[in-house]
Design a protein around this motif. Structure first.
Motif, PDB file in Angstrom:
ATOM      1  N   ARG A 122      -6.926  -7.915  -5.696  1.00 26.85           N
ATOM      2  CA  ARG A 122      -6.232  -8.498  -4.511  1.00 26.85           C
ATOM      3  C   ARG A 122      -5.334  -9.437  -4.963  1.00 26.85           C
ATOM      4  O   ARG A 122      -5.334  -9.888  -5.942  1.00 26.85           O
ATOM      5  N   LEU A 126      -5.856  -6.150   7.559  1.00 22.55           N
ATOM      6  CA  LEU A 126      -5.483  -5.045   7.958  1.00 22.55           C
ATOM      7  C   LEU A 126      -5.685  -4.074   6.502  1.00 22.55           C
ATOM      8  O   LEU A 126      -5.899  -2.875   6.590  1.00 22.55           O
ATOM      9  N   SER A 127      -5.653  -4.727   5.326  1.00 24.14           N
ATOM     10  CA  SER A 127      -5.763  -4.223   3.956  1.00 24.14           C
ATOM     11  C   SER A 127      -6.342  -5.447   3.117  1.00 24.14           C
ATOM     12  O   SER A 127      -6.434  -6.367   3.734  1.00 24.14           O
ATOM     13  N   PRO A 128      -6.537  -5.167   1.824  1.00 25.77           N
ATOM     14  CA  PRO A 128      -7.140  -6.443   1.168  1.00 25.77           C
ATOM     15  C   PRO A 128      -5.939  -7.558   1.092  1.00 25.77           C
ATOM     16  O   PRO A 128      -6.468  -8.667   0.645  1.00 25.77           O
ATOM     17  N   ASP A 129      -4.682  -7.268   1.363  1.00 25.61           N
ATOM     18  CA  ASP A 129      -3.857  -8.433   1.168  1.00 25.61           C
ATOM     19  C   ASP A 129      -2.724  -8.607   2.241  1.00 25.61           C
ATOM     20  O   ASP A 129      -1.972  -9.252   2.403  1.00 25.61           O
TER      21      ASP A 129
END
Length: 178
Positions: free
Chosen positions: A30, A135-138
């Motif tokens: 991440r 919404l995503s790891p980042d």
């Protein structure tokens, strides 16, 4: 005796035995440096003596966050801007449920502010609670409720906002880590 015989029969019926235990998969990589943009917000400033009570004004924020490869601790360098006020602070933020999709957080910070039309900078102490929805790891959406107290001006200064000035702000936006 019948339980032992049943377990022995079950063990012998497995021709390859039980699969060896596997270590958990490593966490996904991440980003460590993030930008948080919160253009949707509102703030209300009040004074303890009741001489000054402001109506809600639009307020936005921009922050730079740093996080480690693991854990929910972050350090945040941020600024908040309204039509009249300028606020800069450094905060410690802790996200609970790290690696989860929904991560509630707490933040405490110190900084400085110039409350227009005053020309001096006041020290600030802030605390906030909020939720980051990843919404995503980042990439994440964020919402935050912040309370802030301002230091009193020097006694020889002709201040506008009197003493015991505080602010409550609600901010919404998006963040991304690189």
């Amino acid at each position: 005796m019948t339980t032992t015989a049943a377990l022995l029969a079950l063990a012998l019926s497995q021709p390859w035995g039980y699969p060896p235990s596997r270590p958990p998969p490593p966490p996904m990589p991440r980003g460590l440096v993030g930008v948080v943009f919160m253009p949707l917000g509102s703030a209300t400033t009040t004074s303890a003596d009741g001489l000054y009570d402001d109506y809600p004004v639009m307020q936005g924020a921009l922050a730079l966050e740093f996080r480690g490869m693991r854990g929910g601790g972050r350090i945040r360098f941020g600024t908040e801007v309204s039509r009249y006020d300028r606020i800069f602070d450094v905060s410690l933020k802790y996200n609970f449920n790290d690696w989860g999709l929904v991560q509630p957080f707490l933040t405490v910070g110190l900084g400085g502010a110039r409350l227009d039309p005053e020309t001096i900078w006041r020290g600030t102490l802030s605390a906030s609670v909020g939720i980051d929805v990843f919404l995503s790891p980042d990439l994440f959406l964020t919402g935050e409720l912040k309370g802030r107290a301002f230091a009193d001006p020097p006694a020889d200064y002709a201040y506008v906002y009197a003493t015991g000035v505080a602010q409550t702000a609600v901010l919404f936006g998006v963040g991304v880590f690189f």
